[in-house]
Write a protein that holds these residues in place. Structure first.
Motif, PDB file in Angstrom:
ATOM      1  N   SER A   1       0.817  -1.223   0.000  1.00 31.16           N
ATOM      2  CA  SER A   1       0.000   0.000   0.000  1.00 31.16           C
ATOM      3  C   SER A   1       0.845   1.265   0.000  1.00 31.16           C
ATOM      4  CB  SER A   1      -0.942   0.005   1.199  1.00 31.16           C
ATOM      5  OG  SER A   1      -0.228   0.106   2.429  1.00 31.16           O
ATOM      6  N   ALA A   2       2.155   1.141   0.284  1.00 31.48           N
ATOM      7  CA  ALA A   2       3.039   2.316   0.283  1.00 31.48           C
ATOM      8  C   ALA A   2       3.789   2.479  -1.035  1.00 31.48           C
ATOM      9  CB  ALA A   2       4.048   2.202   1.429  1.00 31.48           C
ATOM     10  N   GLN A   3       3.555   1.562  -1.983  1.00 33.90           N
ATOM     11  CA  GLN A   3       4.295   1.591  -3.238  1.00 33.90           C
ATOM     12  C   GLN A   3       3.603   2.455  -4.285  1.00 33.90           C
ATOM     13  OE1 GLN A   3       7.295   0.008  -3.028  1.00 33.90           O
ATOM     14  NE2 GLN A   3       6.537  -0.308  -0.931  1.00 33.90           N
ATOM     15  N   VAL A   4       4.409   3.076  -5.149  1.00 45.34           N
ATOM     16  CA  VAL A   4       3.886   3.865  -6.261  1.00 45.34           C
ATOM     17  C   VAL A   4       3.182   2.937  -7.244  1.00 45.34           C
ATOM     18  CG1 VAL A   4       4.574   5.195  -8.292  1.00 45.34           C
ATOM     19  CG2 VAL A   4       5.560   5.720  -6.059  1.00 45.34           C
TER      20      VAL A   4
ATOM     21  N   THR B   1       1.341  10.053  -1.774  1.00 47.22           N
ATOM     22  CA  THR B   1       2.332  10.104  -2.845  1.00 47.22           C
ATOM     23  C   THR B   1       3.683   9.683  -2.296  1.00 47.22           C
ATOM     24  OG1 THR B   1       2.833  12.439  -2.389  1.00 47.22           O
ATOM     25  CG2 THR B   1       1.145  11.976  -4.071  1.00 47.22           C
ATOM     26  N   ALA B   2       4.549   9.257  -3.195  1.00 49.92           N
ATOM     27  CA  ALA B   2       5.930   8.916  -2.851  1.00 49.92           C
ATOM     28  C   ALA B   2       6.826   9.430  -3.972  1.00 49.92           C
ATOM     29  CB  ALA B   2       6.093   7.416  -2.681  1.00 49.92           C
TER      30      ALA B   2
ATOM     31  N   ARG C   1       6.748  13.355  -7.468  1.00 52.72           N
ATOM     32  CA  ARG C   1       5.897  12.653  -6.512  1.00 52.72           C
ATOM     33  C   ARG C   1       4.731  12.021  -7.262  1.00 52.72           C
ATOM     34  NH1 ARG C   1       7.504  13.375  -1.365  1.00 52.72           N
ATOM     35  NH2 ARG C   1       5.678  12.185  -0.667  1.00 52.72           N
TER      36      ARG C   1
ATOM     37  N   THR D   1       0.628   6.628  -4.549  1.00 50.97           N
ATOM     38  CA  THR D   1       0.799   5.275  -4.011  1.00 50.97           C
ATOM     39  C   THR D   1      -0.530   4.537  -4.122  1.00 50.97           C
ATOM     40  OG1 THR D   1       0.181   5.966  -1.783  1.00 50.97           O
ATOM     41  CG2 THR D   1       2.540   6.070  -2.380  1.00 50.97           C
TER      42      THR D   1
ATOM     43  N   THR E   1      -2.210   3.428  -1.637  1.00 48.26           N
ATOM     44  CA  THR E   1      -3.084   4.024  -0.626  1.00 48.26           C
ATOM     45  C   THR E   1      -3.738   5.293  -1.160  1.00 48.26           C
ATOM     46  OG1 THR E   1      -1.877   3.123   1.261  1.00 48.26           O
ATOM     47  CG2 THR E   1      -3.130   5.132   1.648  1.00 48.26           C
TER      48      THR E   1
ATOM     49  N   ARG F   1       0.449   1.100   5.543  1.00 46.52           N
ATOM     50  CA  ARG F   1       0.189   2.500   5.205  1.00 46.52           C
ATOM     51  C   ARG F   1      -1.305   2.770   5.105  1.00 46.52           C
ATOM     52  NH1 ARG F   1       3.280   6.038   2.382  1.00 46.52           N
ATOM     53  NH2 ARG F   1       4.909   5.203   3.744  1.00 46.52           N
TER      54      ARG F   1
END
Length: 560
Positions: free
Chosen positions: A152-155, A200-201, A208, A211, A213, A346
Motif C-alpha cells: 500500500s506504500a508503493q507507487v 504520494t511517494a 511525486r 501510491t 493508498t 500504510r
C-alpha cells in the motif's frame, strides 16, 4: 518400531508431502518439493512414502541421511535449514525405514533453488496439493502476508497526481470531522495532506507519484478501475431463493463505505428499548461492528489477488469476506490477544487517522462488542482459510434482558471490557465453567482470565462456587432472577455435597457401577470435584474402587 498408522499422516495436505524413493528420488526434485513447503506454510516431507501414505522405504543411496541437510542448504538460496529424522515403520513386507524431513516456514524472504526457481504449494480443485511456480505478484503478495513488504506504500505504475479526485479529498476532510479523526489533517493543504498520509511517494525522477493508498482513498473511479483492477466491493441481499440486492462497485474506499452503509440501512431494522431513563437502540446488526468489519475487509485484503470484498446478507446472518487469508502470526485462536499486524500498514494507518477504523488497532474487539453486548453469538471466523478471511455475524434476535443488565452495569461503571462480555456470554450459553475453560475463550492465560472473572464476581454479575482448583462460575442469582428463571440458577449453582453424595449412591445402586466421567455429568462437577467426591465416599466405606486407569470404576462396598 512405530506403527505407521499412528505416525505417518493419513494424506497429503498443504503442509504434508509424500515422496516415493523406490527408484531413488532425484536430488533436484527433492529440493524443489522442500522449497515448495518452505514458501507456503512449512511442514514435513516424508521420503520413502507413496502418494497414498503407504511406506515403501528409502532407496539404498538415501539410507545414510546425515548429509541431506547440507545438500538442501547448498542447493537453496537463502540456505534452507531442514531437520531430518530416520524412522522405522511397518511396511507391506515388514519394517522399512523412511525419512521425515521437517521444513520451517520461510519468514524473511522467499526461498529459491540454485537454478532460480521460486515455488510454492497450493490446493487443487480436488482438494489435493500441488507444487507450482511462484509468479512475481504471488511473491509480492506473500511478502505482504509475512510483513516484510507494504504494497500500500508503493507507487502505482502509470498513475499521476491528476488521478486524484478533488471530491474525494473533500469527502476525506468531512470523514475526519464525522468520525472524530486526526483534526491536524484539516489544517493541511492538498500537497501537505498527500505527504502526511503517504498518498504520494517520490519516484527516481524526483517527481511525486500516487501510491496504492492514495489511489484507493482519493483516486478517481476511472483511475482505480484501470490501475487497481483487483479492488472491488460487492453487496448482496438474499432472501430464501430471491435476490433482493446484488451490486458490485469500484468506488474509492470512503465513498464505498458510505455507499454500502446507505444501501444496508433499509435491510437493518432497528427498535428501541427503555433502560431506566435511557432509550437504547437495538438494530439487527450493530452499525459500529458492521462498519469496522467491512473496513477491515477493505484495509486488510490482498490487493494482489483478484476478487471482491463480499458483504452478503441472507436469512441466517451477515457474511463479510475478503481475498487473502490471515497475515503471518495471526490465527483464529489469537485474534483477540495478538498485537495488530496489518497486511497494508500504510493504508491501515490512514484509515485510523481519518477515524474510520478503531485507532488502537483493536477493531476485532469492536466487532465482538457489537455482537455480545446484545446477547447475540460471538463473531464466527471458523470458515477462514489460507486464501480468504470469512466473518459471519448471526442476525438472531437480541436478548433484551441480557442487554438491559449490560447497559445498567455500563451506566454505573462504564463500558464492560470485551473479555467480560465474552465471559458473560459463555456462562449464559454454557451455564457453568471453570477458569481454564473461560481463559481459552478470551484467549488469555488463566491468571489474566481469573482477574476478569473475579471482577465480575465483585460486581455481582457472576457467582463463584468452590475454592482453589475446583472453583467454577455461573451467572449470579440476580442475573437469573432478572431473566425470570430462578430454577435455572438452582440447577447450575449445583446441589449440596450431601445431595451429590446421595445421587452418586443412588446411581450405583441402579447401575451397579459408576465412573468419574459419569459423576461429572450427573452432578455437574469438575474433574477434581468429582474425584474428591468419589474419594470421600470410598474413604467412608460406601463405595469401592475397581480397576485402574481409564477403565477404573466404583461399585458399592462389600459390607459383609
Amino acid at each position: 518400531m512405530i506403527n505407521n498408522s499412528q505416525y505417518i499422516p493419513a494424506a497429503e495436505s498443504l503442509t504434508v508431502e509424500f515422496k516415493s524413493d523406490r527408484k531413488r528420488l532425484p536430488d533436484d526434485e527433492l529440493v524443489q518439493a522442500l522449497v515448495c513447503l518452505a514458501n507456503t506454510e512449512g511442514g514435513e516431507l516424508w521420503l520413502g512414502v507413496e502418494d497414498d501414505a503407504t511406506p515403501t522405504g528409502l532407496h539404498a543411496a538415501h539410507m545414510n541421511l546425515t548429509g541431506l541437510p547440507g545438500l538442501v542448504a547448498a542447493r537453496t538460496s537463502p540456505a534452507l535449514q531442514v531437520t531430518v529424522e530416520a524412522i522405522e515403520v511397518d511396511g507391506a513386507n515388514g519394517s522399512v525405514r523412511v525419512a521425515r524431513i521437517l521444513v520451517p516456514k520461510a519468514t524473511h524472504s522467499e526461498i529459491a533453488t540454485m537454478s532460480g526457481q521460486y515455488l510454492h504449494r497450493r490446493i487443487k480443485q480436488d482438494g489435493t496439493p500441488e507444487c507450482v511456480a511462484m509468479l512475481p505478484h504471488e511473491r509480492t503478495s506473500r511478502s505482504s502476508r509475512i510483513g516484510i513488504f507494504d504494497a500500500s506504500a508503493q507507487v502505482v505504475t502509470g498513475a499521476t497526481v491528476a488521478d486524484f479526485d478533488p471530491i474525494e479529498r473533500e469527502r476525506l476532510r468531512q470523514a475526519v470531522q464525522h468520525y472524530g479523526g486526526d483534526r491536524v489533517l484539516l489544517e493541511l493543504d492538498d500537497e501537505q495532506l498527500d505527504a502526511a498520509l503517504g498518498f504520494t511517494a517520490r519516484a527516481a525522477s524526483g517527481e511525486r507519484l500516487p501510491t496504492l493508498t492514495g489511489l484507493l482513498v482519493i483516486g478517481r473511479e476511472t483511475a482505480i478501475r484501470d490501475l487497481v483492477p483487483t479492488h472491488e466491493l460487492a453487496f448482496q441481499v438474499l432472501e430464501q431463493e430471491y435476490v433482493r440486492f446484488n451490486e458490485f462497485r469500484r468506488f474509492p474506499l470512503l465513498k464505498a463505505l458510505e455507499w454500502l452503509e446507505t444501501n444496508f440501512r433499509p435491510y437493518n431494522p432497528e427498535r428501541e428499548i427503555q433502560v431506566g431513563l435511557f432509550r437504547v437502540p437495538v438494530p439487527m446488526v450493530d452499525l459500529g461492528a458492521f462498519r469496522e468489519a467491512v473496513a477491515n475487509g477493505l484495509v486488510h485484503r490482498d490487493y494482489h489477488r483478484l476478487g471482491a470484498v463480499h458483504v452478503r446478507l441472507n436469512d441466517d446472518g451477515l457474511t463479510i469476506s475478503n481475498p487473502g487469508g490471515l497475515v503471518d502470526g495471526v490465527t483464529i485462536g489469537n485474534l483477540l490477544s495478538t498485537e495488530p499486524r496489518p497486511r497494508n500498514p500504510r493504508l491501515a494507518d490512514v484509515m485510523k487517522r481519518i477515524g474510520v477504523v478503531e485507532r488502537s488497532g483493536r477493531g476485532v474487539d469492536k466487532i465482538y462488542r457489537g455482537m455480545l453486548r446484545f446477547g447475540r453469538p460471538q463473531p464466527d471466523y471458523n470458515r477462514t482459510d489460507y486464501n480468504n478471511v470469512i466473518l459471519r455475524l448471526e442476525t438472531v434476535e437480541a436478548d433484551e434482558v441480557f442487554l438491559r443488565l449490560v447497559v445498567e452495569q455500563e451506566n454505573q461503571s462504564g463500558s464492560l471490557p470485551v473479555d467480560s462480555l465474552i465471559v458473560l456470554s459463555a456462562l449464559k450459553g454454557q451455564k457453568r465453567m471453570n477458569a481454564e475453560e473461560l481463559a481459552g475463550l478470551v484467549q488469555q492465560d488463566v491468571a489474566v482470565a481469573k482477574r476478569t472473572i473475579e471482577s465480575l464476581v465483585e460486581t455481582g454479575l457472576v457467582e463463584a462456587h468452590g475454592k482453589t482448583r475446583g472453583r467454577t462460575y455461573t451467572l449470579s442469582v440476580a442475573m437469573y432472577q432478572a431473566k425470570g428463571d430462578k430454577a435455572a440458577y438452582t440447577r447450575q449453582a449445583g446441589f449440596s455435597k450431601l445431595q451429590n453424595e446421595q445421587m452418586v449412591l443412588n446411581y450405583v445402586k441402579q447401575h451397579q457401577r459408576i465412573q468419574r466421567a459419569e459423576v461429572i455429568e450427573l452432578c455437574h462437577l469438575t474433574k477434581d470435584q468429582a474425584a474428591q467426591l468419589l474419594r470421600k465416599l470410598a474413604d467412608s466405606g460406601e463405595i469401592a474402587l475397581c480397576g485402574k486407569g481409564r477403565g477404573a470404576y466404583y461399585q458399592l462396598a462389600d459390607r459383609g
